[in-house]
Design an enzyme around this catalytic site. Structure first.
Site, PDB file in Angstrom:
ATOM      1  N   LYS A 253       0.833  -1.204   0.000  1.00 62.35           N
ATOM      2  CA  LYS A 253       0.000   0.000   0.000  1.00 62.35           C
ATOM      3  C   LYS A 253       0.868   1.254   0.000  1.00 62.35           C
ATOM      4  O   LYS A 253       2.009   1.199   0.448  1.00 62.35           O
ATOM      5  CB  LYS A 253      -0.854   0.024   1.283  1.00 62.35           C
ATOM      6  CG  LYS A 253      -1.966  -0.986   1.344  1.00 62.35           C
ATOM      7  CD  LYS A 253      -2.756  -0.851   2.646  1.00 62.35           C
ATOM      8  CE  LYS A 253      -3.859  -1.882   2.738  1.00 62.35           C
ATOM      9  NZ  LYS A 253      -4.950  -1.679   1.761  1.00 62.35           N
TER      10      LYS A 253
ATOM     11  N   ARG B  39     -10.468 -11.551   1.906  1.00 62.21           N
ATOM     12  CA  ARG B  39     -11.357 -12.575   1.357  1.00 62.21           C
ATOM     13  C   ARG B  39     -10.698 -13.963   1.378  1.00 62.21           C
ATOM     14  O   ARG B  39     -11.380 -14.968   1.454  1.00 62.21           O
ATOM     15  CB  ARG B  39     -11.789 -12.177  -0.063  1.00 62.21           C
ATOM     16  CG  ARG B  39     -10.667 -12.078  -1.053  1.00 62.21           C
ATOM     17  CD  ARG B  39     -11.031 -11.269  -2.269  1.00 62.21           C
ATOM     18  NE  ARG B  39     -11.029  -9.824  -1.998  1.00 62.21           N
ATOM     19  CZ  ARG B  39     -11.359  -8.891  -2.884  1.00 62.21           C
ATOM     20  NH1 ARG B  39     -11.737  -9.246  -4.096  1.00 62.21           N
ATOM     21  NH2 ARG B  39     -11.320  -7.620  -2.569  1.00 62.21           N
TER      22      ARG B  39
HETATM   23  N1  BES Z   1      -8.122  -3.766   4.566  1.00 60.68           N
HETATM   24  C1  BES Z   1      -8.274  -3.347   3.223  1.00 60.68           C
HETATM   25  C2  BES Z   1      -9.548  -2.538   2.998  1.00 60.68           C
HETATM   26  C3  BES Z   1      -9.596  -1.170   3.641  1.00 60.68           C
HETATM   27  C4  BES Z   1      -9.155  -0.072   2.947  1.00 60.68           C
HETATM   28  C5  BES Z   1     -10.123  -1.003   4.901  1.00 60.68           C
HETATM   29  C6  BES Z   1      -9.210   1.175   3.528  1.00 60.68           C
HETATM   30  C7  BES Z   1     -10.189   0.254   5.492  1.00 60.68           C
HETATM   31  C8  BES Z   1      -9.733   1.340   4.793  1.00 60.68           C
HETATM   32  C9  BES Z   1      -8.318  -4.557   2.298  1.00 60.68           C
HETATM   33  O1  BES Z   1      -7.533  -5.625   2.686  1.00 60.68           O
HETATM   34  C10 BES Z   1      -7.775  -4.107   0.984  1.00 60.68           C
HETATM   35  O2  BES Z   1      -6.639  -3.767   0.938  1.00 60.68           O
HETATM   36  N2  BES Z   1      -8.620  -4.131  -0.039  1.00 60.68           N
HETATM   37  C11 BES Z   1      -8.226  -3.719  -1.329  1.00 60.68           C
HETATM   38  C12 BES Z   1      -8.749  -4.713  -2.335  1.00 60.68           C
HETATM   39  C13 BES Z   1      -8.239  -4.508  -3.728  1.00 60.68           C
HETATM   40  C14 BES Z   1      -6.766  -4.822  -3.783  1.00 60.68           C
HETATM   41  C15 BES Z   1      -9.004  -5.400  -4.652  1.00 60.68           C
HETATM   42  C16 BES Z   1      -8.810  -2.341  -1.584  1.00 60.68           C
HETATM   43  O3  BES Z   1      -9.946  -2.094  -1.173  1.00 60.68           O
HETATM   44  O4  BES Z   1      -8.109  -1.504  -2.145  1.00 60.68           O
HETATM   45 MN    MN Z   2      -5.541  -5.444   2.012  1.00 57.38          MN
END
Ligand code: BES
Ligand code: MN
Ligand code: ZN
Length: 520
Positions: A298, A372
């Site tokens: 990230k 997931r």
């Molecule tokens: N934990 C994150 C989702 C999240 C993002 C929670 C911001 C709270 C605040 C999750 O694991 C994630 O990173 N999801 C990705 C999925 C994508 C790579 C398909 C996302 O939402 O960007």
């Molecule tokens: Mn994630």
């Protein structure tokens, strides 16, 4: 209902002691007496007359100014005689809902925040403020208690200096009523329920707020074990990485592979004697103790907030405590896959193909779509353990935050009746949800070419494709999914609201399960 004694309390953690008093307001010697008044009012409600007289007309003059409409709608007045409450807080309330529940909840959160900032140790609430709503007494007192717990919460366990940031650890809350003794019993029930739920919400917030260096998967497991140790109806099993390997939980193992902190699956079981005959309910909570994204790392801005990625797991733990302390007549399994998602030489990679517990293979397109993968294993396990109803709760997608913003959780599922029940519980508990689809079109997007599934869909509708992914793992169970990515963090915008974990879901799931227990 049989209520067990409150056992969740730890030293240093806020505790609110309930009292009920029948009589006049002017006789109260509270640090802070709370009176809610409709913002738009210019004339004083009748029940305030004796107190206003004792305070030489300060209250009526304050209301007449219309100042309750200004700012955050709170006015604090001070006593002018020797007896009576030290302060009177006039809380201006709006017209959010016809039932009054939203107004009462909001006002009570404000009161909790005030109590914390002012370090008030003896609070009194004039119940007649809310008489016009004609609420069932236990619902009224519970809503007040929950709200005050919520508002008074501070995450201060690492401050070495007891300064500004710290609120009181013990507050006496006195409800002042003009009503009958029968009503007093109902009020007392509600206060006790509210204290059980309120403490649990705040515990979930503390676990979620705790940084990842202090709360790794094994620490979460210890917390779960301790919960079970203090209860007769709860048992806990920790499935460690060796068990996960033996049982081929390829999702949890893959996501956890990059960290020295090993993954585990936490299993809490709750059962009363008569609950044995009930359909078993599974609660599944995502606990990624830190989500760096892994190899698909990230951006660094706000990455610290990804310690909150364990909120779903914390909420399930806290809800199990509520079920136990309320003594609900149910059979429930709480399942918490706990992992840390880090990049390293042992991490899983984009392109990897993993085999999940259900036997389905998944091509990992993005290691940041990790939630997931761990939920897939836990959901399949829940089905195998005989859960007929499964609720999962997870900070799953940024896309859900894009879709719904910061006020409502996304609600998906495979059963309309269950979805409706969650919506009802949301209305009563004040944790709102909004339905989103996860139908076959979305499932189409995550079909794989080199494996059965891919772990991401197209650019659009990410919350829905994530839910459609989960849907493939619940088998025949009736299932709902709560995406709490948008609501897990409070931004701390209000004057009395700290920034940090909201604990969203504890009140909603508690109410949902109470209703289930009452129905059968
Ligand atoms: N934990 C994150 C989702 C999240 C993002 C929670 C911001 C709270 C605040 C999750 O694991 C994630 O990173 N999801 C990705 C999925 C994508 C790579 C398909 C996302 O939402 O960007
Ligand atoms: Mn994630
Ligand atoms: Zn995540």
């Amino acid at each position: 209902m049989t209520l067990r004694q409150e056992r969740g309390h730890r030293p240093g953690q806020l505790r609110i002691l309930p009292r009920i008093r029948t009589g006049g307001l002017a006789g109260s010697d509270a640090d802070l007496l709370v009176v809610a008044v409709e913002k738009a009012r210019r004339s004083m409600p009748d029940f305030l007359k004796p107190l206003d007289m004792a305070m030489q007309g300060t209250i009526s003059r304050a209301i007449a100014t219309g100042d309750l409409k200004a700012g955050d709608g709170t006015l604090i007045l001070y006593k002018s005689s020797r007896s009576g409450p030290t302060r009177v807080a006039l809380i201006g309330i709006g017209k959010d809902s016809p039932s009054g529940l939203d107004q009462i909840r909001k006002a009570s959160v404000t009161v909790g925040g005030l109590a914390s900032s002012l370090k008030a140790r003896h609070l009194a609430v004039a119940l007649e403020s809310y008489a016009g709503y004609k609420l069932e007494p236990s619902l009224l007192s519970r809503t007040i208690m929950e709200g005050i717990y919520y508002g008074a919460y501070r995450y201060d366990e690492h401050l070495t200096n007891p300064t500004e940031g710290q609120g009181p650890t013990q507050i006496v809350l006195e409800l002042i009523t003009a009503g009958s003794t029968m009503q007093a019993d109902r009020l007392a029930d509600g206060l006790q329920q509210g204290a059980i739920v309120g403490t649990a919400v705040n515990m979930a917030r503390t676990w979620a707020n705790r940084p990842a260096n202090l709360l790794s998967p094994d620490v979460l497991a210890t917390i779960a074990r301790d919960l079970a140790r203090r209860s007769r109806a709860l048992t806990c099993k920790i499935h460690d990485h060796k068990w996960l390997a033996r049982n081929r939980m390829g999702g949890i193992l893959a996501v956890g592979a990059g960290s020295q902190n090993r993954p585990c699956l936490i299993e809490l079981r709750y059962r009363t004697r008569s609950g044995t005959h009930r359909p078993r309910i599974g609660l599944v909570g995502k606990a990624v103790t830190f989500d760096s994204g892994g190899i698909s790392i990230k951006p660094s801005a706000d990455m610290d907030q990804m310690k909150l990625d364990k909120t779903g797991g914390a909420v399930v733990l806290a809800t199990m405590q509520v079920i136990d302390q309320l003594g609900l007549d149910l059979a429930v399994i709480g399942l918490i896959p706990a992992v840390e998602n880090l990049p390293s030489g042992t991490s899983y990679r984009p392109g990897d193909i993993i085999t999940t517990y259900a036997g389905k293979t998944v091509e990992v397109v993005n290691t940041d779509a990790e939630g997931r993968l761990i939920l897939a294993d836990a959901l399949a396990y829940a089905g195998e353990q005989g859960c007929k109803v499964i609720v999962d709760i997870a900070t799953l997608t940024g896309a859900c935050m894009v879709a719904l913003g910061k006020y409502m959780a996304g609600l998906m599922g495979n059963d309309q009746q269950l979805i409706k029940q969650i919506q009802q519980a949301a209305t009563l508990s004040g944790e709102p949800v909004w339905p989103l689809p996860c139908s076959d079109e979305y499932a189409e997007e995550i079909k794989g070419k080199v494996a059965d599934l891919r772990n991401t869909g197209s650019k659009w509708g990410g919350a829905c494709t994530a839910a459609a992914f989960l849907r493939q793992f619940v088998g025949k169970a009736r299932w709902v999914h709560l995406d709490i990515a948008g609501v897990d963090l409070l931004e701390g915008k209000g004057p009395h609201q700290p920034r940090g974990a909201s604990g969203f879901g504890v009140r909603l799931l508690s109410r949902f399960l109470e209703d289930l227990a009452a129905r059968a």
